[in-house]
Scaffold this motif. Structure first.
Motif, mmCIF file in Angstrom:
data_model
loop_
_atom_site.group_PDB
_atom_site.id
_atom_site.type_symbol
_atom_site.label_atom_id
_atom_site.label_comp_id
_atom_site.label_asym_id
_atom_site.label_seq_id
_atom_site.Cartn_x
_atom_site.Cartn_y
_atom_site.Cartn_z
ATOM 1 N N GLU A 112 -2.259 28.461 9.321
ATOM 2 C CA GLU A 112 -2.138 28.529 10.704
ATOM 3 C C GLU A 112 -0.899 29.174 11.194
ATOM 4 O OE1 GLU A 112 -3.537 24.719 11.897
ATOM 5 O OE2 GLU A 112 -5.468 25.293 11.579
ATOM 6 N N TYR A 113 -0.630 30.323 10.864
ATOM 7 C CA TYR A 113 0.685 31.062 11.496
ATOM 8 C C TYR A 113 0.359 31.303 12.955
ATOM 9 C CZ TYR A 113 2.600 31.325 6.818
ATOM 10 O OH TYR A 113 2.884 31.064 5.357
ATOM 11 N N ARG A 114 1.492 31.058 13.816
ATOM 12 C CA ARG A 114 1.477 31.660 15.458
ATOM 13 C C ARG A 114 1.634 33.038 15.341
ATOM 14 N NH1 ARG A 114 -0.622 29.391 19.363
ATOM 15 N NH2 ARG A 114 0.535 29.327 21.447
ATOM 16 N N LEU A 140 -7.854 37.684 14.494
ATOM 17 C CA LEU A 140 -6.694 37.739 15.436
ATOM 18 C C LEU A 140 -6.555 38.787 16.530
ATOM 19 C CD1 LEU A 140 -3.803 36.459 12.895
ATOM 20 C CD2 LEU A 140 -5.077 35.111 14.695
ATOM 21 N N MET A 176 -1.253 34.496 21.614
ATOM 22 C CA MET A 176 -0.726 34.315 20.163
ATOM 23 C C MET A 176 -1.926 32.946 19.853
ATOM 24 S SD MET A 176 3.056 33.809 19.861
ATOM 25 C CE MET A 176 3.450 32.933 21.375
ATOM 26 N N PRO A 177 -2.370 32.796 18.497
ATOM 27 C CA PRO A 177 -1.794 33.512 17.460
ATOM 28 C C PRO A 177 -2.262 35.075 17.405
ATOM 29 C CG PRO A 177 -3.560 32.038 16.809
ATOM 30 C CD PRO A 177 -3.523 31.720 18.233
#
Lengths: 258, 343
Positions: A112-114, A140, A176-177
């Protein structure tokens, strides 16, 4: 903010030479030296700057490649990244952007990277595909060829500028993300600090074999290499350096450029 | 007339204006038909694209699918890609072709990943090898080209603009337009307009002679060498590659290439420039090209009339001396040319 930076190990393009085979098909001679892809240095630097601006966060750097590719993670850690992830391929063969994107997506999804940052392309394949493919796989929003990133008034958004043709920039806000691929010139990458480089040498990397990951679907085959076509006469001047200079001055005079 | 096509060209239009690359892509599609016979159609999407679609159908003698997307007045990756992915998945063309511009290069990989298509970006040639259609593109900084073939039912290709030239077929019948509607929302990306990168303080597009420098110049101090050489040549200006401008050694108004200026001077002296396609696209229209580079394999030599394999930092002072001597022989009263000209 939790940031992932995707980097690639590439051969030193300046030192690559083209050899003509008797078969007529040219081949590349790679001197054996590999380094961090030029375009990716800017992505690492931008991640470090964002983390510094926010005074908190974590930066993971990920690469896909054979055993030797793990070396490419040291410089980003030296520049300020926190950890390296090596998706190890069993051979030297380039798996192609579709496979690379699918493996990175599989690894990145649960973390779960931003923000995910990539260079705008790699110097070797020059495809510029991993970023947009990875964004599609992770669903994304994304933008490529980004040349400026600033915080937006809405903290869940980033204000960005992306280069389009003719010196024009598109201004966008992206929620974001998100995933961005960055152009050189967005910043001036710093040199890795010695203490951080030493830490990078001591620090272990997380290694995942790509054989344990789902294989990618689409694939592109490289069926060979061809020499670029000469578009002009390409008259080569010969002789000593001084003789070439004299000959060139004579040509400039003959053509009335002096 | 059937709606399905084997080769789908994605036309480009902004504010109702058709971009010329659309016709280049039709030319590419026609070349592709020689290798893979089948129907060719154009797809254009956006807001108010009806007139553009009629123009392309008429000029290109092709079937055009006009997808009207209210709200998509400007290209934005996510909604544009979502509509195209749906259209391509439904039509199942063998090849989808678009221009290798900032727009085409952005959406092609993402759409390919969404629909499981192969993707080849930056194509500038077409051939057949081992019984397969191969697309040629630059690799390794343009030092060499690779031949790529796809294994998928649909392959998406972005084609370098200006490589394939469109000529209207004599006596060709006018095409037709199929209208469709699509809804698209851009909830996660907001388009805010455009701006110019930097104030334009120099006009390298007007200079008849350009001395252009690349990373082979070594360091910022050596930019003076280029200014000195330009000082020997009447009305010459100094320009640079992207990397030189990124390093701050020259202003961005002096950048030649896709994201900088497109120039067509009478003489272009490329000093220490490798010749990546992004740069070459900006200077291909030059009258005479002289390339100086220490790497005999530098791709700039394929674009040059005169090639000199030398280190520019050693070579420029010698060529400057030789030029000054010739100028003084012509007119001994003239001053000493070649002094640094910091513009």
């Amino acid at each position: 903010m939790k940031i992932l930076v995707c980097v690639k190990q590439v051969p030193d393009i300046e030192r690559i030479s083209v050899r003509n085979n008797p078969s007529g098909m040219p081949a590349l001679e790679i001197s054996g030296e590999f380094r961090l892809n030029y375009f990716d240095e800017f992505a690492v630097e931008e991640a470090v700057r964002i983390k510094e601006r926010m005074a908190r966060g974590r930066i993971d750097v990920i690469t896909v490649g054979p055993d030797r590719a793990a070396d490419v993670l040291k410089r980003p850690i030296g520049m300020g990244a926190d950890a390296g992830i090596h998706l190890r391929t069993p051979t030297d063969a380039d798996p192609g952007p579709a496979a690379v994107a699918s493996w990175i997506a599989e690894c990145a999804r649960p973390r779960e990277y931003r923000l995910i940052l990539c260079g705008s392309m790699s110097e070797d394949g020059m495809n510029g595909q991993v970023g947009p493919m990875l964004a599609a796989r992770l669903n994304l929003p994304y933008a490529t060829q980004v040349i400026a990133i600033t915080p937006a008034s809405d903290p869940s958004m980033l204000s960005i500028q992306r280069e389009i043709e003719g010196g024009i920039r598109e201004m966008l806000e992206i929620r974001m993300p998100a995933l961005l691929t960055l152009q050189p010139g967005i910043n001036r990458p710093r040199y890795p600090s010695l203490s951080r480089l030493l830490r990078a040498n001591r620090q272990g990397l997380e290694t995942v074999s790509t054989e344990a990951l789902e294989p990618a679907g689409a694939s592109i085959d490289c069926l060979g290499l061809v020499a670029p076509e000469k578009r002009r006469a390409s008259q080569v001047l010969t002789g000593s350096t001084r003789e070439k200079a004299e000959r060139l001055a004579a040509i400039l005079e003959e053509k009335a450029f002096l | 007339m059937t709606e399905s096509v084997d080769i789908m060209v994605i036309g480009i239009c902004t504010d109702g204006r058709v971009h010329p690359e659309t016709y280049d892509l039709i030319a590419f599609g026609r070349r592709l038909q020689a290798f893979r016979p089948g129907t060719l159609g154009v797809c254009i999407l956006g807001q108010d694209v009806g007139a553009a679609a009629r123009e392309v159908a008429h000029q290109g003698s092709v079937q055009v699918t006009a997808i009207e997307c209210p709200g998509l007045s400007h290209y934005v990756s996510e909604p544009y890609g979502a509509v195209l992915a749906e259209e391509i998945a439904a039509a199942k063309p063998v090849f989808v072709c678009t221009a290798h511009t900032s727009q085409g290069w952005e959406w092609t990989p993402a759409v390919a990943a969404r629909i499981g298509a192969g993707c080849i970006c930056g194509v500038d040639g077409l051939t057949e090898s081992q019984g397969r259609i191969c697309f040629q593109k630059d690799v390794y900084g343009g030092k060499i080209k690779g031949l790529f073939a796809s294994n998928t039912a649909t392959t998406i290709i972005s084609v370098q603009p200006g490589v394939f030239k469109f000529t209207p077929a004599p006596g060709a019948s006018s095409g037709c337009v199929i209208r469709k509607n699509a809804t698209c929302r851009s909830e996660r990306t907001r388009y805010l307009g455009t701006s110019r990168a930097k104030a334009d303080v120099s006009d390298i597009t007007a200079a008849p002679i350009l001395v252009a420098v690349g990373s082979g110049i070594g360091n910022q101090e050596n930019i003076k060498l280029a200014h000195r050489l330009a000082g020997c040549l009447p009305k010459a200006a100094v320009a640079g590659t992207r990397i030189i401008c990124d390093r701050g050694w020259l202003g961005y108004s002096r950048q030649v290439g896709v994201s900088g200026a497109t120039v067509a001077p009478a003489l272009y002296i490329a000093c220490g420039i490798s010749g990546a396609s992004q740069h070459v696209m900006g200077m291909r229209g030059a009258g005479c090209v002289i390339a100086i580079n220490s790497d005999p394999h530098a791709p700039i030599f394929n674009e040059a009339d005169i090639c000199i394999v030398e280190d520019i930092t050693r070579f420029i002072p010698l060529i400057q001396d030789a030029c000054v001597r010739r100028i003084n022989n012509k007119d001994p009263r003239s001053g000493v040319p070649g002094s640094p000209r910091e513009e």
